[in-house]
Motif scaffolding. Structure first.
Motif, PDB file in Angstrom:
ATOM      1  N   ARG A 231       6.803   3.180   4.151  1.00  0.00           N
ATOM      2  CA  ARG A 231       7.881   3.975   3.545  1.00  0.00           C
ATOM      3  C   ARG A 231       8.446   3.278   2.321  1.00  0.00           C
ATOM      4  NH1 ARG A 231      13.047   4.281   2.903  1.00  0.00           N
ATOM      5  NH2 ARG A 231      13.415   2.275   3.949  1.00  0.00           N
ATOM      6  N   ARG A 232       8.657   1.970   2.431  1.00  0.00           N
ATOM      7  CA  ARG A 232       9.215   1.215   1.303  1.00  0.00           C
ATOM      8  C   ARG A 232       8.272   1.179   0.109  1.00  0.00           C
ATOM      9  NH1 ARG A 232      11.984  -4.121   4.232  1.00  0.00           N
ATOM     10  NH2 ARG A 232      13.374  -2.954   5.627  1.00  0.00           N
ATOM     11  N   LEU A 233       6.979   1.264   0.373  1.00  0.00           N
ATOM     12  CA  LEU A 233       5.989   1.258  -0.705  1.00  0.00           C
ATOM     13  C   LEU A 233       5.655   2.664  -1.207  1.00  0.00           C
ATOM     14  CD1 LEU A 233       3.489  -1.446   0.594  1.00  0.00           C
ATOM     15  CD2 LEU A 233       5.020  -1.659  -1.377  1.00  0.00           C
ATOM     16  N   GLY A 234       6.210   3.679  -0.544  1.00  0.00           N
ATOM     17  CA  GLY A 234       5.916   5.046  -0.926  1.00  0.00           C
ATOM     18  C   GLY A 234       4.533   5.499  -0.511  1.00  0.00           C
ATOM     19  N   LEU A 235       4.031   4.949   0.600  1.00  0.00           N
ATOM     20  CA  LEU A 235       2.708   5.286   1.108  1.00  0.00           C
ATOM     21  C   LEU A 235       2.814   6.125   2.373  1.00  0.00           C
ATOM     22  CD1 LEU A 235       0.998   1.783   0.754  1.00  0.00           C
ATOM     23  CD2 LEU A 235       0.667   3.773  -0.740  1.00  0.00           C
TER      24      LEU A 235
ATOM     25  N   GLN B 170       0.875   5.752   4.991  1.00  0.00           N
ATOM     26  CA  GLN B 170       0.650   4.883   6.129  1.00  0.00           C
ATOM     27  C   GLN B 170       0.123   3.535   5.669  1.00  0.00           C
ATOM     28  OE1 GLN B 170      -2.642   5.958   8.700  1.00  0.00           O
ATOM     29  NE2 GLN B 170      -3.898   6.653   6.991  1.00  0.00           N
ATOM     30  N   ILE B 171       0.240   2.552   6.552  1.00  0.00           N
ATOM     31  CA  ILE B 171      -0.476   1.287   6.429  1.00  0.00           C
ATOM     32  C   ILE B 171      -1.151   1.062   7.765  1.00  0.00           C
ATOM     33  CG2 ILE B 171      -0.279  -1.222   6.220  1.00  0.00           C
ATOM     34  CD1 ILE B 171       1.945  -0.836   4.236  1.00  0.00           C
ATOM     35  N   ARG B 172      -2.453   1.037   7.757  1.00  0.00           N
ATOM     36  CA  ARG B 172      -3.194   0.853   8.996  1.00  0.00           C
ATOM     37  C   ARG B 172      -3.302  -0.638   9.319  1.00  0.00           C
ATOM     38  NH1 ARG B 172      -5.374   5.060  11.184  1.00  0.00           N
ATOM     39  NH2 ARG B 172      -6.860   3.771  12.340  1.00  0.00           N
ATOM     40  N   PRO B 173      -3.237  -0.996  10.601  1.00  0.00           N
ATOM     41  CA  PRO B 173      -3.241  -2.413  10.977  1.00  0.00           C
ATOM     42  C   PRO B 173      -4.476  -3.160  10.501  1.00  0.00           C
ATOM     43  CG  PRO B 173      -3.474  -0.993  12.914  1.00  0.00           C
ATOM     44  CD  PRO B 173      -3.079  -0.121  11.782  1.00  0.00           C
ATOM     45  N   GLU B 174      -5.639  -2.488  10.482  1.00  0.00           N
ATOM     46  CA  GLU B 174      -6.850  -3.175  10.062  1.00  0.00           C
ATOM     47  C   GLU B 174      -6.832  -3.556   8.588  1.00  0.00           C
ATOM     48  OE1 GLU B 174      -8.076   1.276  10.537  1.00  0.00           O
ATOM     49  OE2 GLU B 174      -6.681  -0.158  11.468  1.00  0.00           O
ATOM     50  N   TRP B 175      -6.063  -2.829   7.770  1.00  0.00           N
ATOM     51  CA  TRP B 175      -5.999  -3.149   6.341  1.00  0.00           C
ATOM     52  C   TRP B 175      -5.413  -4.534   6.099  1.00  0.00           C
ATOM     53  CZ3 TRP B 175      -3.344   1.924   4.224  1.00  0.00           C
ATOM     54  CH2 TRP B 175      -4.215   3.013   4.428  1.00  0.00           C
ATOM     55  N   ILE B 176      -4.510  -4.957   6.971  1.00  0.00           N
ATOM     56  CA  ILE B 176      -3.849  -6.250   6.756  1.00  0.00           C
ATOM     57  C   ILE B 176      -4.317  -7.307   7.761  1.00  0.00           C
ATOM     58  CG2 ILE B 176      -1.840  -5.229   5.623  1.00  0.00           C
ATOM     59  CD1 ILE B 176      -0.298  -5.534   8.234  1.00  0.00           C
TER      60      ILE B 176
ATOM     61  N   ALA C  55      -6.231  -1.797  -2.358  1.00  0.00           N
ATOM     62  CA  ALA C  55      -7.619  -1.339  -2.400  1.00  0.00           C
ATOM     63  C   ALA C  55      -7.836  -0.114  -1.522  1.00  0.00           C
ATOM     64  CB  ALA C  55      -8.544  -2.467  -1.968  1.00  0.00           C
ATOM     65  N   GLN C  56      -7.155  -0.083  -0.373  1.00  0.00           N
ATOM     66  CA  GLN C  56      -7.350   1.017   0.570  1.00  0.00           C
ATOM     67  C   GLN C  56      -6.645   2.292   0.127  1.00  0.00           C
ATOM     68  OE1 GLN C  56      -9.288   1.058   3.252  1.00  0.00           O
ATOM     69  NE2 GLN C  56      -9.864  -1.112   3.269  1.00  0.00           N
ATOM     70  N   THR C  57      -5.554   2.144  -0.614  1.00  0.00           N
ATOM     71  CA  THR C  57      -4.738   3.309  -0.974  1.00  0.00           C
ATOM     72  C   THR C  57      -4.854   3.709  -2.436  1.00  0.00           C
ATOM     73  OG1 THR C  57      -2.806   1.917  -1.482  1.00  0.00           O
ATOM     74  CG2 THR C  57      -3.054   2.696   0.797  1.00  0.00           C
ATOM     75  N   GLY C  58      -5.373   2.814  -3.263  1.00  0.00           N
ATOM     76  CA  GLY C  58      -5.435   3.087  -4.689  1.00  0.00           C
ATOM     77  C   GLY C  58      -4.120   2.885  -5.403  1.00  0.00           C
TER      78      GLY C  58
END
Length: 206
Positions: free
Chosen positions: A98-102, A104-110, A157-160
């Motif tokens: 939410r803070r990044l304006g996305l 979602q953030i999936r756990p595997e991305w990080i 990279a995952q979200t562009g």
């Protein structure tokens, strides 16, 4: 004491009053492993853990090389590996997104290994908290996982969204999850319950 920090409760003699130990149950929602070339993890049904961590995972091992997180040692010095396992919570990842304006953030991305549900303020659990799993496996919380540019680059990279590379570290502080080490070997199975044992805490003041 910093602005906004709540002073510790004190007894009649002026000594800090300990916060009692607590036990409660939570859910291990997902298990993941970083057994590929890069930073990103992949989901698996279960994880076998040993005292060296997660076999095949990029963070496995009794020891690791000192890096920027431990500047009091020369970089590359072998030190105990207290970062064998990375834990995150869905609600905290949602807030970072939410803070990044996305969306979602999936756990595997990080690079997360475990997704834990049912723990309020997971990242705030104190060092020494123990996580006990049904077959006897146990992890010990080392502390918060400080947000870094590597995780931000992966999100970008995952979200562009290029701004996430540097923005992640700014907004994810206190929400990035935890790192832990294996105290007792066993198997961690997605969907199972676990017991969280928070130790008694006393805020140290000189």
């Amino acid at each position: 004491m910093t602005a906004g920090e709540v002073p510790p409760a004190r007894d009649l003699f002026g000594e800090p009053v300990p916060v009692p130990a607590r036990r409660f149950t939570a859910k291990l929602a997902h298990t993941l492993i970083a057994d590929g070339e890069g930073f990103v993890t992949r989901e698996v049904v279960e994880l076998a853990v040993t005292l060296e961590g997660l076999p095949g995972d990029r963070h496995a091992g009794f020891a690791r090389a000192a890096d920027s997180r431990v500047p009091w040692y020369p970089r590359g010095t072998p030190i105990r590996n207290a970062r064998q396992v990375s834990l995150v919570a869905p609600d905290e990842l949602a807030e970072i997104a939410r803070r990044l304006g996305l969306a979602q953030i999936r756990p595997e991305w990080i690079g997360a290994n475990l997704v834990i549900e049912g723990v309020a303020r997971l990242t705030g659990l104190p060092p020494g908290t123990r996580l006990h799993f049904p077959d006897g496996a146990a992890l010990v919380v080392e502390g918060p996982n400080a947000p870094c540019r590597h995780a931000g680059a992966s999100v970008a990279a995952q979200t562009g969204q290029a701004s996430a590379e540097l923005g992640f570290a700014k907004v994810a502080k206190g929400l990035r999850g935890l790192v832990a080490w294996v105290e007792r070997a066993g198997t961690l199975t997605a969907g199972s319950k676990l017991e969280v044992r928070v130790p008694e805490q006393t805020i140290w003041t000189p």
